[in-house]
Design an enzyme around this catalytic site. Sequence first.
Site, mmCIF file in Angstrom:
data_model
loop_
_atom_site.group_PDB
_atom_site.id
_atom_site.type_symbol
_atom_site.label_atom_id
_atom_site.label_comp_id
_atom_site.label_asym_id
_atom_site.label_seq_id
_atom_site.Cartn_x
_atom_site.Cartn_y
_atom_site.Cartn_z
ATOM 1 N N SER A 237 -4.374 10.114 -8.470
ATOM 2 C CA SER A 237 -4.591 9.567 -7.080
ATOM 3 C C SER A 237 -5.514 10.782 -6.396
ATOM 4 O O SER A 237 -6.066 11.010 -6.627
ATOM 5 C CB SER A 237 -3.188 9.023 -6.367
ATOM 6 O OG SER A 237 -3.561 7.767 -5.735
ATOM 7 N N HIS B 93 0.441 1.667 -10.259
ATOM 8 C CA HIS B 93 -0.497 3.431 -9.903
ATOM 9 C C HIS B 93 0.248 4.493 -10.147
ATOM 10 O O HIS B 93 1.983 3.952 -9.680
ATOM 11 C CB HIS B 93 -0.945 3.375 -8.229
ATOM 12 C CG HIS B 93 -1.297 4.356 -7.539
ATOM 13 N ND1 HIS B 93 -2.425 4.452 -7.906
ATOM 14 C CD2 HIS B 93 -0.977 5.311 -7.113
ATOM 15 C CE1 HIS B 93 -2.873 4.984 -7.430
ATOM 16 N NE2 HIS B 93 -2.259 6.288 -6.450
HETATM 17 C C1 GCU Z 1 -2.561 6.164 -0.516
HETATM 18 C C2 GCU Z 1 -4.312 6.580 -0.651
HETATM 19 C C3 GCU Z 1 -5.611 6.330 -1.631
HETATM 20 C C4 GCU Z 1 -4.940 7.492 -2.434
HETATM 21 C C5 GCU Z 1 -2.940 7.498 -2.903
HETATM 22 C C6 GCU Z 1 -2.517 8.261 -3.438
HETATM 23 O O1 GCU Z 1 -2.507 5.205 -1.354
HETATM 24 O O2 GCU Z 1 -4.846 5.279 0.452
HETATM 25 O O3 GCU Z 1 -5.858 6.789 -1.923
HETATM 26 O O4 GCU Z 1 -4.951 7.492 -3.448
HETATM 27 O O5 GCU Z 1 -1.935 7.534 -1.480
HETATM 28 O O6 GCU Z 1 -3.041 9.855 -3.631
HETATM 29 O O7 GCU Z 1 -0.929 8.022 -4.482
#
Ligand code: GCU
Length: 369
Positions: A208, A350
């Site tokens: 992420s 995620h």
């Molecule tokens: C949020 C953000 C993302 C990122 C994520 C993370 O959702 O909007 O861009 O990748 O956090 O780091 O888990």
Amino acid sequence: MNQRLKQLPNILLNAGGGIVSNKDEWAQKRRKELVELFRTHVYGRTPVRRPESMRIAVKAEDLMMDGLAVRKKIEIQYEGPGGTGKLPFVLFIPAKADKPVPAFVLINNRGTAVADPDRKQLSGFWPAELLIEREYAAAVFQVEDVDPDVHDEFRNGVHGLFDPPLDKRPGDAWGTIAAWAWGASRVMDALEEEAAIDASRIALAGHSRGGKTALWAGAEDERFAMVVSNNSGCTGAALSRGKQGERISHINASFPHWFAENYKQYNDREDELPVDQHMLLGLIAPRLLYVSSATEDSWADPESEFLSLIAVQPIYKLHGYDGIGAETMPAAETPISSERLGYHLRTGDHDLTEYDWRCFIDFADANLI
Ligand code: GCU
């Protein structure tokens, strides 16, 4: 051909016109132009590389994992005009290796609970035991040790050490993602001094926001032989043009400290960006690149992550390597790869899981050689 690929800026078109036709022209001209474009418009310009004052101190060394791994606690110390800083990291090395081993470095954005140096708490987010079993060294650092993930107008972390005052901060000054990428390069500096590690075979991985960081670090620092971007989404692996889920305007509103101030000009104006994220992937070429997505991760947008990998193929081909070998997204749990590019889609949310790591390691076993 997917329609979205036709809307992308041409990765091979030099700024002055003319199409790049060979790998030398790519390396000497187009690649440099693209690094500059990403510095100016997206991640910002990192003001310092390895500080002259930097020192690497081994704080502790012991045997762990029933004697299978040597654990080293290392501290990178540095100073800048704004004071001193330190970046601690943990390194596990297979104890029985008879020659230098490759390593995976994780940029950890989820705290020590998922990367416990004492291994009392185990997590698929950083399965160090698995890496050791597969004969890789495993290193991890915490992003907040480089730069806390809060917008404090660039006073804390490495920004506080190296940056000019806020009123003198240019629109292309580095953001927090670039600061974390700088931290990854300092860990690389330290690993280069470890006799037990083969520094020519270091893979940098992140999930992420950590995945966005891994890509930018790999773009700026060509010492990383392999880069892994897991669920990195917006301003990571995912194409910005036509992206679903998170868009540039969202990310700049929620995380105003992550990127250069200039990037805010592109809120809801993706089409005006001189780059798109396949060009970031192109900056990793011809090194190993692995992108992974998750079926439920609509905020990151798996399709945009996959298409970016399709759009980077011309750069790998310029270097004599095959493309990924598929034009459409593979089914979940069906990793695909060529000798330099890898991709998988995992069923679920995620996250970074042991399944993802097994795919990265399989790809490294075959290609990080
Ligand atoms: C949020 C953000 C993302 C990122 C994520 C993370 O959702 O909007 O861009 O990748 O956090 O780091 O888990």
